[in-house]
Design a protein around this motif. Structure first.
Motif, PDB file in Angstrom:
ATOM      1  N   THR A 197      39.706  47.322  69.285  1.00  0.00           N
ATOM      2  CA  THR A 197      39.038  47.240  67.769  1.00  0.00           C
ATOM      3  C   THR A 197      40.084  47.077  66.158  1.00  0.00           C
ATOM      4  N   GLY A 198      40.506  48.481  66.416  1.00  0.00           N
ATOM      5  CA  GLY A 198      41.657  48.594  65.452  1.00  0.00           C
ATOM      6  C   GLY A 198      42.314  46.750  65.103  1.00  0.00           C
ATOM      7  N   GLY A 199      42.598  46.458  65.962  1.00  0.00           N
ATOM      8  CA  GLY A 199      43.643  45.077  66.834  1.00  0.00           C
ATOM      9  C   GLY A 199      43.104  44.717  65.466  1.00  0.00           C
ATOM     10  N   ILE A 200      41.569  44.082  66.134  1.00  0.00           N
ATOM     11  CA  ILE A 200      41.147  42.932  65.297  1.00  0.00           C
ATOM     12  C   ILE A 200      40.696  43.467  63.824  1.00  0.00           C
ATOM     13  N   MET A 201      40.088  44.540  63.161  1.00  0.00           N
ATOM     14  CA  MET A 201      40.431  45.154  62.006  1.00  0.00           C
ATOM     15  C   MET A 201      41.291  44.734  61.367  1.00  0.00           C
ATOM     16  N   LEU A 202      42.258  45.372  61.648  1.00  0.00           N
ATOM     17  CA  LEU A 202      43.576  44.773  60.550  1.00  0.00           C
ATOM     18  C   LEU A 202      43.872  43.623  60.803  1.00  0.00           C
ATOM     19  N   GLY A 203      43.973  43.061  62.106  1.00  0.00           N
ATOM     20  CA  GLY A 203      44.800  41.863  61.972  1.00  0.00           C
ATOM     21  C   GLY A 203      43.810  40.354  61.141  1.00  0.00           C
ATOM     22  N   VAL A 204      42.403  41.078  60.598  1.00  0.00           N
ATOM     23  CA  VAL A 204      41.256  39.983  59.368  1.00  0.00           C
ATOM     24  C   VAL A 204      41.657  40.992  58.074  1.00  0.00           C
ATOM     25  N   LEU A 205      42.555  41.800  58.964  1.00  0.00           N
ATOM     26  CA  LEU A 205      42.666  42.763  56.760  1.00  0.00           C
ATOM     27  C   LEU A 205      44.652  42.013  56.536  1.00  0.00           C
ATOM     28  N   THR A 206      44.810  42.034  57.523  1.00  0.00           N
ATOM     29  CA  THR A 206      46.445  41.797  57.212  1.00  0.00           C
ATOM     30  C   THR A 206      46.031  40.193  57.385  1.00  0.00           C
ATOM     31  N   GLY A 207      45.950  39.340  57.709  1.00  0.00           N
ATOM     32  CA  GLY A 207      45.401  37.747  58.050  1.00  0.00           C
ATOM     33  C   GLY A 207      45.169  36.928  56.371  1.00  0.00           C
ATOM     34  N   ARG A 208      44.186  37.952  56.549  1.00  0.00           N
ATOM     35  CA  ARG A 208      43.347  37.321  54.918  1.00  0.00           C
ATOM     36  C   ARG A 208      43.629  37.867  53.575  1.00  0.00           C
ATOM     37  N   PHE A 209      44.779  39.426  53.400  1.00  0.00           N
ATOM     38  CA  PHE A 209      44.768  39.974  52.226  1.00  0.00           C
ATOM     39  C   PHE A 209      46.143  39.802  51.787  1.00  0.00           C
ATOM     40  N   ARG A 210      46.678  38.867  51.365  1.00  0.00           N
ATOM     41  CA  ARG A 210      48.550  39.338  51.403  1.00  0.00           C
ATOM     42  C   ARG A 210      48.941  40.481  50.848  1.00  0.00           C
ATOM     43  N   LEU A 211      48.039  40.934  49.967  1.00  0.00           N
ATOM     44  CA  LEU A 211      49.543  42.064  49.555  1.00  0.00           C
ATOM     45  C   LEU A 211      49.015  43.178  50.882  1.00  0.00           C
TER      46      LEU A 211
END
Ligand SMILES: Nc1ncnc2c1ncn2[C@@H]1O[C@H](COP(=O)(O)OP(=O)(O)O)[C@@H](O)[C@H]1O
Ligand SMILES: [Mg+2]
Lengths: 259, 292
Positions: A84-98
């Motif tokens: 769950t953590g991996g998916i959530m952070l993966g979406v955030l890092t994959g989508r938001f450059r910052l």
């Protein structure tokens, strides 16, 4: 194609199914013969019959289900939290450059360290508590799923995102539907790898010291020179992770439901 | 050849392609789309690419305008600017009196690839827009069903996109864009990836569709037949950096059919257009040679 060729093909197919079905029994049979022939030390290489007796004793003593549920709990809960953590952070890092600039370098440094190497520090931090075991499984699973999701999110068809933008898709739905489902085929591959990693880290977690669990039981049996019990434990662990992998493969096939 | 274009009017034929009267730029508030001195520049590793160079144009309500030009001349970039997907480097794009800075649901877009959501059925793909805009599920599905009937895909309402042919997928993409009842429909080579036969059918469909919706349409194509058949006006763009070279009114009666495409007078005019485009295409090619 001629009928003859077809027949030959099915004959070869039947033969290989037959050989496949005999593979394990034949191996067990040969092992039994060798172990009983006294070519090898029967204490170190007990025959399968001894292993079977040890497993039955394990079940009758009532410890088996305690060990099984302890191990299953660690694997399942650790897997769920880590993925769950991996998916959530993966979406955030994959989508938001910052967010990616902030976290990706850190994750890329931590990711290659084998999770087992964290056992000493986990013992320092958590002692022999259940939290420490979960931590190891979560840690092992997290990075694989994070990376798979991160890559999957970046590979989501830009055209799909533009189409969704043009239709007035709200930001939230963009992440939770377009990006997440767009990346799902990659995420599923990451999750499949995570299943085997969770078992691999479970071994490290239980070897580091536990009070129940399949690997814990193997270790205790080893200290008592109960080789049959050790092998029975290995067989149980193998069966468990085999079933987990196969069930996950079946789920994964349906996860990408539109294919 | 360009000289021949100075007066493309053929009084002998009812089919006429004429230079549109110059736009009176001061009295323009009624235009649905107004592009004013627009430039768009991309940063690339080797420097900058001017994709659109000081383009001005206006599209009136209900008008069907085609953008034609050699590939790489900035047609997509110009269209994306109208969609709010690309920000102006200089100048302005106004749609319905408001500057375009981000995509807006009153502007629909159809791309060369259908870009349907693969995880959604035809029906739910079309219902996506109304749902995103907060319509109830029932209402959104009713809108979808009406559009599915209009595009003749009732039998495929619950099919997934990958089971449909390219032409069917593009029809769904058009229906999906229409579901939000856009004031403006932007189409970027929507039939460019289809085979010739399917393309002809799709053109006929679009001609019919146009009379049933009252959207202003901007249509990008590199097919001059397609542009003349479908449009009220054809804008011919120069090789990159993209500028508008000619603004031609298509004086053909409507409703139209593909029969006009074989009329001799029409063919002569088309040849002039093609010569213009070919000259531009050669320029573009030589520019590319010079760069590499
Ligand atoms: N995102 C981008 N980044 C850099 N250059 C781009 C980008 N999009 C388009 N270009 C360049 O801008 C020019 C115009 O492209 P485009 O608008 O796609 O042309 P067309 O649609 O007429 O083929 C081309 O030279 C293209 O390489
Ligand atoms: Mg283009």
């Amino acid at each position: 194609m001629s009928t003859g060729g077809h027949n030959r093909a099915t004959t070869a197919g039947r033969l290989s199914v037959l050989v496949g079905a005999l593979s394990v029994p034949a191996f067990v049979g040969v092992w039994e013969l060798i172990a009983r022939s006294r070519i090898v030390n029967a204490v170190l290489f007990p025959p399968p019959s001894t292993v079977a007796v040890a497993v039955l004793d394990w079940i009758h003593s009532g410890q088996f289900f305690g060990d099984l549920s302890a191990s299953l709990f660690r694997v399942t809960v650790g897997f769920l939290i880590g993925t769950t953590g991996g998916i959530m952070l993966g979406v955030l890092t994959g989508r938001f450059r910052l967010v990616s600039s902030l976290l990706s370098p850190l994750f890329h440094i931590l990711r290659p360290i084998p999770p087992i190497a964290f056992v000493p520090i986990v013992i320092l931090w958590f002692g022999l508590s259940e939290a420490g075991k979960l931590f190891l499984v979560v840690w092992g699973v997290f990075f694989t799923v994070w990376l798979a999701t991160h890559i999957g999110v970046q590979k989501v068809d830009r055209g799909l995102i533009r189409a969704a933008l043009m239709l007035g898709t709200p930001r939230r739905q963009m992440l939770s539907e377009i990006i997440l489902l767009g990346a799902l085929p990659y995420i599923v591959v990451g999750l499949r790898t995570a299943v085997s990693i969770s078992f691999y880290t479970l071994v490290a977690a239980e070897l580091a010291g536990a009070f129940a669990g399949i690997v814990y039981r193997i270790e205790i049996a080893q200290q008592n020179m109960q080789t049959g019990q050790v092998m029975g434990g290995l067989a149980a662990l193998g069966l468990l992770s085999f079933v987990a992998d196969r069930s996950f493969a079946a789920i994964a096939e349906r996860a990408v439901w539109w294919r | 050849m360009v000289a021949m274009m100075q007066n493309p009017l053929r009084p002998t034929s009812p089919l006429r392609l004429v230079d549109a009267p110059p736009e009176p730029s001061s009295t323009a508030p009624e235009a649905t789309i107004r592009v004013e001195n627009l430039s768009i520049v991309f940063d690339v590793p080797r420097g900058e690419v001017i994709a659109v160079d000081r383009v001005s144009l206006a599209v009136m309500p209900g008008e069907f305008v085609s953008l034609v030009g050699p590939s790489g001349c900035g047609k997509s970039t110009l269209l994306n600017a109208m969609a709010g997907l690309e920000r102006p480097f200089e100048g302005e794009v106004m749609v319905a009196g408001k500057p375009m800075l981000a995509p807006r649901p009153d502007i629909g877009m159809v791309f060369q690839q259908p870009h349907l959501f693969p995880w959604k059925s035809v029906r739910r793909n079309i219902a996506h827009g109304p749902r995103a805009l907060g319509k109830s599920k029932t209402e959104a599905l009713r809108i979808a069903d009406d559009l599915i009937e209009m595009i003749g895909l009732t039998k495929f309402a619950s099919s997934y996109p990958h089971t449909l042919s390219g032409g069917m997928q593009q029809r769904v993409a058009i229906a999906r864009a229409l579901a939000n009842q856009p004031r403006v429909l932007l189409m970027d080579e929507p039939f460019g990836a289809l085979d010739a036969q399917t393309r002809a059918v799709m053109q006929d469909n679009l001609l019919e569709l146009r009379d049933r919706i009252n959207a202003t349409i901007v249509f990008v194509t590199h097919d001059i037949d397609e542009a003349i058949l479908l449009s009220d006006r054809v804008l011919i763009m120069s090789a990159g950096p993209g500028r508008i070279l000619r603004d031609l009114s298509v004086g053909l009666p409507r409703p139209r059919s593909s029969a006009i495409l074989t009329d001799p007078a029409y063919l002569a005019l088309k040849r002039d257009c093609l010569d213009l485009i070919r000259t531009e295409g050669r320029k573009a090619f030589e520019q590319m040679e010079a760069v590499t």
